[in-house]
Write an enzyme that holds these catalytic residues in place. Sequence first.
Site, PDB file in Angstrom:
ATOM      1  CB  CYS A 259      -1.128   0.217   0.936  1.00  0.00           C
ATOM      2  SG  CYS A 259      -2.448  -1.146   0.938  1.00  0.00           S
TER       3      CYS A 259
HETATM    4  P1  NAD Z   1      -4.279  -8.652  -3.220  1.00  0.00           P
HETATM    5  O1  NAD Z   1      -3.783  -8.493  -4.619  1.00  0.00           O
HETATM    6  O2  NAD Z   1      -4.164  -9.413  -1.911  1.00  0.00           O
HETATM    7  O3  NAD Z   1      -5.265  -9.268  -4.162  1.00  0.00           O
HETATM    8  C1  NAD Z   1      -6.014  -8.943  -4.938  1.00  0.00           C
HETATM    9  C2  NAD Z   1      -7.084 -10.471  -5.523  1.00  0.00           C
HETATM   10  O4  NAD Z   1      -7.724  -9.993  -6.909  1.00  0.00           O
HETATM   11  C3  NAD Z   1      -6.236 -11.448  -5.948  1.00  0.00           C
HETATM   12  O5  NAD Z   1      -6.676 -12.671  -5.279  1.00  0.00           O
HETATM   13  C4  NAD Z   1      -6.980 -11.216  -7.504  1.00  0.00           C
HETATM   14  O6  NAD Z   1      -6.798 -12.997  -8.280  1.00  0.00           O
HETATM   15  C5  NAD Z   1      -7.645 -10.934  -7.539  1.00  0.00           C
HETATM   16  N1  NAD Z   1      -8.329 -10.406  -8.805  1.00  0.00           N
HETATM   17  C6  NAD Z   1      -7.733  -9.870  -9.848  1.00  0.00           C
HETATM   18  N2  NAD Z   1      -8.744  -9.889 -10.679  1.00  0.00           N
HETATM   19  C7  NAD Z   1     -10.058 -10.116 -11.121  1.00  0.00           C
HETATM   20  C8  NAD Z   1     -10.855 -10.376 -11.599  1.00  0.00           C
HETATM   21  N3  NAD Z   1     -11.244  -9.753 -12.265  1.00  0.00           N
HETATM   22  N4  NAD Z   1     -12.069 -10.866 -11.031  1.00  0.00           N
HETATM   23  C9  NAD Z   1     -11.708 -11.599 -10.089  1.00  0.00           C
HETATM   24  N5  NAD Z   1     -11.312 -11.952  -8.672  1.00  0.00           N
HETATM   25  C10 NAD Z   1      -9.254 -11.342  -9.545  1.00  0.00           C
HETATM   26  O7  NAD Z   1      -4.597  -7.486  -3.673  1.00  0.00           O
HETATM   27  P2  NAD Z   1      -5.404  -7.096  -1.108  1.00  0.00           P
HETATM   28  O8  NAD Z   1      -4.456  -6.642  -0.970  1.00  0.00           O
HETATM   29  O9  NAD Z   1      -6.484  -7.629  -1.001  1.00  0.00           O
HETATM   30  O10 NAD Z   1      -5.219  -5.018  -2.377  1.00  0.00           O
HETATM   31  C11 NAD Z   1      -6.885  -4.984  -2.640  1.00  0.00           C
HETATM   32  C12 NAD Z   1      -7.523  -3.619  -2.873  1.00  0.00           C
HETATM   33  O11 NAD Z   1      -7.659  -2.996  -1.542  1.00  0.00           O
HETATM   34  C13 NAD Z   1      -5.424  -3.094  -3.494  1.00  0.00           C
HETATM   35  O12 NAD Z   1      -6.448  -1.803  -3.921  1.00  0.00           O
HETATM   36  C14 NAD Z   1      -5.188  -2.248  -2.256  1.00  0.00           C
HETATM   37  O13 NAD Z   1      -4.426  -1.200  -2.631  1.00  0.00           O
HETATM   38  C15 NAD Z   1      -5.995  -2.067  -1.323  1.00  0.00           C
HETATM   39  N6  NAD Z   1      -5.922  -2.150  -0.373  1.00  0.00           N
HETATM   40  C16 NAD Z   1      -4.468  -2.777   0.414  1.00  0.00           C
HETATM   41  C17 NAD Z   1      -4.524  -3.049   2.341  1.00  0.00           C
HETATM   42  C18 NAD Z   1      -3.485  -4.132   2.003  1.00  0.00           C
HETATM   43  O14 NAD Z   1      -2.965  -4.105   3.335  1.00  0.00           O
HETATM   44  N7  NAD Z   1      -3.211  -5.259   1.437  1.00  0.00           N
HETATM   45  C19 NAD Z   1      -5.539  -2.314   2.374  1.00  0.00           C
HETATM   46  C20 NAD Z   1      -6.070  -1.566   2.210  1.00  0.00           C
HETATM   47  C21 NAD Z   1      -7.057  -1.458   1.057  1.00  0.00           C
END
Ligand code: NAD
Length: 422
Positions: A259
């Site tokens: 992030c």
């Molecule tokens: P991640 O990479 O862990 O997970 C994303 C998931 O989406 C993956 O499992 C991937 O296979 C799936 N995916 C991709 N394209 C897809 C589609 N078209 N249909 C269905 N699934 C699909 O990401 P994350 O860490 O969970 O982050 C997700 C969002 O949340 C980002 O925008 C991130 O900036 C935000 N965020 C993350 C955190 C954190 O601590 N990780 C905290 C707050 C916000």
Amino acid sequence: MKIAVVGTGYVGLTTALLFAELGHDVLAIDVDEDKVEKINKGICPIYEPGAEELLKKHAGKNLRATREYEIEDADVIFICVGTPSREDGSMETKYLENAARKIGKRLKNGQIVAVKSTVVPGTTEEFVIPILEEESSLKQGEFGVAMNPEFLREGLAIHDTFHPDRIVIGERDKRSGDVLESLYRPLNAPILRTQIKVAEMIKYTSNAFLAVKISFANEIANICERIGVDVYEVMKGVGMDHRISPHFLNAGAGFGGSCFPKDVKALISLAKRVGYEPRLLEDVLKINDYMPRHVVELAEKHYGPLKDAKVSVLGLAFKPNTDDIRETRAVIIVEELLKRGARVIGYDPKAMENFRKLIPHIEYADSAENAVRSADIVIIQADWEEFKKLDFDSFPSLKLVVDGRRTVSPKKVKYVAIGRGD
Ligand code: NAD
């Protein structure tokens, strides 16, 4: 209610578990077959304390995972796909676009799409809504839209999701805001309802501010080192000021993770696009890039040339209690060590498998003890609890501990840390 969550990473899976625990019917959608299978078997695809227990409780009952966009019955569809950095620092939109198109194809009158992914201000209204309208042939208003940023910390994702400081709901139509508010009401958290673009900007501003705090502490640490003052003592006094707070003032090897680095980069990219040079944010990243290199400089200063030295890097995840290695400072530390000809041994309680895929050409130890036993130098990159239990003084070959996170305090073996003037 029936909830669909698209993307089952750290945010999506935690969101799915929250709504399942609150008694809703949850459909978790991911393109990754392995993740879908694991979720349905009650096996958590990520390491996140508390997640597997909840998954076991709800998988096959009111939580089901699938690769298909079976969203027809969903009242609310949360988009939680990744929004990583492109090469130029701007936000990658391909996962978001793909998810929005697939949702749009099946979207029906009255359903609500809530963007939970971190997206650059303007994205929901100028990018997601047009795709949903194009694919569904409906107009926004016929379907609802909200922007509901997520503030969880990895390693504490379950705790943070169930006990948030606040819930932010960006809305265009009141009904979407009302429905989201009703979903979150059982958490008893303050709820801020605002415009969509404001909600998007709140998320970037929060992350940028926390990144500024860390780089600020590191800037002060680098000054403290030169005047022989301990930055941790300084920040203890500084953090007692309620206007500042003691949080995120820990100097060290810098911030990583999925992030802060990418969100600061995306905000820089946005600022430039709209004609502003964000000097403070640029410097935040420069300081952050320097800190892991400085850890290695400290090792060199106190040990001598690192060629052929055996250096164990403890903590390969970007921080403790996670297996996430995205933007971990350990990569920079390992690369700097290899450049200097050191023999590097890596160890992490949970992130070793992920790190090995990224850097296969170093040695890996099967325990923290074994990593330390064979080392001349130990560098601590992530402050896992188990490292605090190690008796560094009991390893005869160990000559130096460089603590990137102020984790330990050995008595006999030489100990150096950022921001002390060692
Ligand atoms: P991640 O990479 O862990 O997970 C994303 C998931 O989406 C993956 O499992 C991937 O296979 C799936 N995916 C991709 N394209 C897809 C589609 N078209 N249909 C269905 N699934 C699909 O990401 P994350 O860490 O969970 O982050 C997700 C969002 O949340 C980002 O925008 C991130 O900036 C935000 N965020 C993350 C955190 C954190 O601590 N990780 C905290 C707050 C916000």
